[in-house]
Scaffold this active site. Structure first.
Site, PDB file in Angstrom:
ATOM      1  CG  ASN A   1       6.070   0.787  -5.262  1.00 41.10           C
ATOM      2  OD1 ASN A   1       6.688   1.011  -6.305  1.00 41.10           O
ATOM      3  ND2 ASN A   1       5.154  -0.161  -5.164  1.00 41.10           N
TER       4      ASN A   1
ATOM      5  CE  LYS B   1       2.021   1.151  -6.229  1.00 46.26           C
ATOM      6  NZ  LYS B   1       0.646   0.760  -5.988  1.00 46.26           N
TER       7      LYS B   1
ATOM      8  CG  HIS C   1       3.778  -4.325  -5.436  1.00 44.20           C
ATOM      9  ND1 HIS C   1       2.579  -4.238  -6.097  1.00 44.20           N
ATOM     10  CD2 HIS C   1       3.769  -3.326  -4.521  1.00 44.20           C
ATOM     11  CE1 HIS C   1       1.887  -3.211  -5.611  1.00 44.20           C
ATOM     12  NE2 HIS C   1       2.586  -2.650  -4.652  1.00 44.20           N
TER      13      HIS C   1
ATOM     14  CD  GLU D   1       0.482  -2.072  -8.194  1.00 43.83           C
ATOM     15  OE1 GLU D   1       1.600  -1.619  -8.505  1.00 43.83           O
ATOM     16  OE2 GLU D   1      -0.333  -1.456  -7.477  1.00 43.83           O
TER      17      GLU D   1
ATOM     18  CD  GLU E   1       2.223  -2.854  -0.466  1.00 43.12           C
ATOM     19  OE1 GLU E   1       2.339  -1.650  -0.248  1.00 43.12           O
ATOM     20  OE2 GLU E   1       2.361  -3.353  -1.600  1.00 43.12           O
TER      21      GLU E   1
ATOM     22  N   GLY F   1      -4.027   1.720  -3.424  1.00 40.35           N
ATOM     23  CA  GLY F   1      -4.512   2.730  -4.361  1.00 40.35           C
ATOM     24  C   GLY F   1      -6.004   2.991  -4.283  1.00 40.35           C
TER      25      GLY F   1
ATOM     26  CB  SER G   1      -4.879   3.540   1.105  1.00 43.48           C
ATOM     27  OG  SER G   1      -5.372   3.162  -0.168  1.00 43.48           O
TER      28      SER G   1
HETATM   29  P1  PGA Z   1      -0.678   3.018  -2.338  1.00 48.07           P
HETATM   30  O1  PGA Z   1       0.269   1.843  -2.870  1.00 48.07           O
HETATM   31  O2  PGA Z   1       0.040   3.672  -1.187  1.00 48.07           O
HETATM   32  O3  PGA Z   1      -0.866   3.928  -3.502  1.00 48.07           O
HETATM   33  O4  PGA Z   1      -1.964   2.370  -1.892  1.00 48.07           O
HETATM   34  C1  PGA Z   1       1.031   1.077  -1.982  1.00 48.07           C
HETATM   35  C2  PGA Z   1       1.806   0.029  -2.741  1.00 48.07           C
HETATM   36  O5  PGA Z   1       1.255  -0.571  -3.670  1.00 48.07           O
HETATM   37  O6  PGA Z   1       2.984  -0.223  -2.429  1.00 48.07           O
END
Ligand code: PGA
Length: 247
Positions: free
Chosen positions: A10, A12, A96, A98, A166, A172, A210
């Site tokens: 992803n 983003k 997601h 976000e 997640e 993140g 992460s």
């Molecule tokens: P990350 O994000 O691996 O940077 O923690 C995962 C995600 O949001 O899909």
């Protein structure tokens, strides 16, 4: 139908066209059809076509990061599932955290997006996960179970549905749940899916939050973890390949 673990990147709202196409080219050159894993990358919408060109002929799949609930219409700035399909996508991330946080997406909206994805022939990667406050309150399984019940369409199967767990607090941040906690949530999701589809055992349930080369082996070995949804570490060819090769 494939039951190989799915390693999803992803991106983003990161990379530019030059960096995104370079990353895609490197992945396409490195991943063999006979790999133990299946790989999909989900670039920002403006770069889908350029990335699709780089991936042509390779086993690396293309995915969107979101889609609208409608197939077309007066929705300025949005992208529909048929458009993603038209560009060569086979997957799309929906729900997601976000998107849920930044755009107020509810479980009902996420479910409608997953249904729109299916109608366009895409496999939705439906994301669920608890906040830190919810985990601290001991409600993780209830919250995640409810999200699965309300966000995942009924009647899909292992070839047409992927679920991603997640934890919001792990995205993140460099923090991850313990393997026991991941196992507990994934087993719970599997059980909840059983009420939605007779094929629950074949639905891939990804862990995300992460994931990096140093923890991928451990996380991907957890029972009911059928792949990873990777954000930050999917932006670097070596790191993303190292994660994929951890299956
Ligand atoms: P990350 O994000 O691996 O940077 O923690 C995962 C995600 O949001 O899909």
């Amino acid at each position: 139908m494939t039951t190989r673990p799915l390693i999803a990147g992803n991106w983003k709202m990161n990379l530019d066209r030059a960096a995104g196409t370079a990353l895609a080219r490197e992945l396409a050159g490195a991943v063999a059809s006979a790999s133990a894993f299946e790989m999909v990358v989900c670039p920002p919408a403006p770069y889908l076509l350029a990335v699709a060109d780089e991936l042509a002929g390779s086993p690396v799949a293309l995915g969107g990061q979101d889609c609208h609930t409608a197939a077309s219409g007066a929705h300025t700035g949005d992208v529909s599932a048929p458009m993603l399909s038209d560009l060569g996508c086979t997957y799309v991330i929906v729900g997601h955290s976000e998107r849920r946080a930044d755009h107020g997406e509810t479980d009902t909206i996420v479910r409608a997006k997953a249904e729109a994805a299916r109608a366009a022939g895409l496999v939705p990667i439906v994301c669920v996960g608890e906040t830190e406050a919810q985990r601290d309150a001991g409600t993780t399984l209830d919250i995640v179970g409810r999200q699965v019940v309300d966000s995942v369409p009924d009647g899909l199967d292992g070839a047409t549905l992927v679920v991603a767990y997640e934890p919001v607090w792990a995205i993140g941040t460099g923090r991850t749940p313990t393997v026991d906690d991941v196992a507990a949530v994934h087993a719970h999701i599997r059980g909840v899916l059983a009420a939605k589809t007779p094929d629950a055992a074949a639905v891939r349930i990804l862990y995300g939050g992460s994931v990096k080369p140093s923890n991928a082996v451990e996380l991907l070995a957890v029972a009911n973890v059928d792949g990873a949804l990777v954000g930050g570490a999917s932006l670097k060819t070596a790191d993303f390949l190292a994660i994929a090769r951890s299956v």
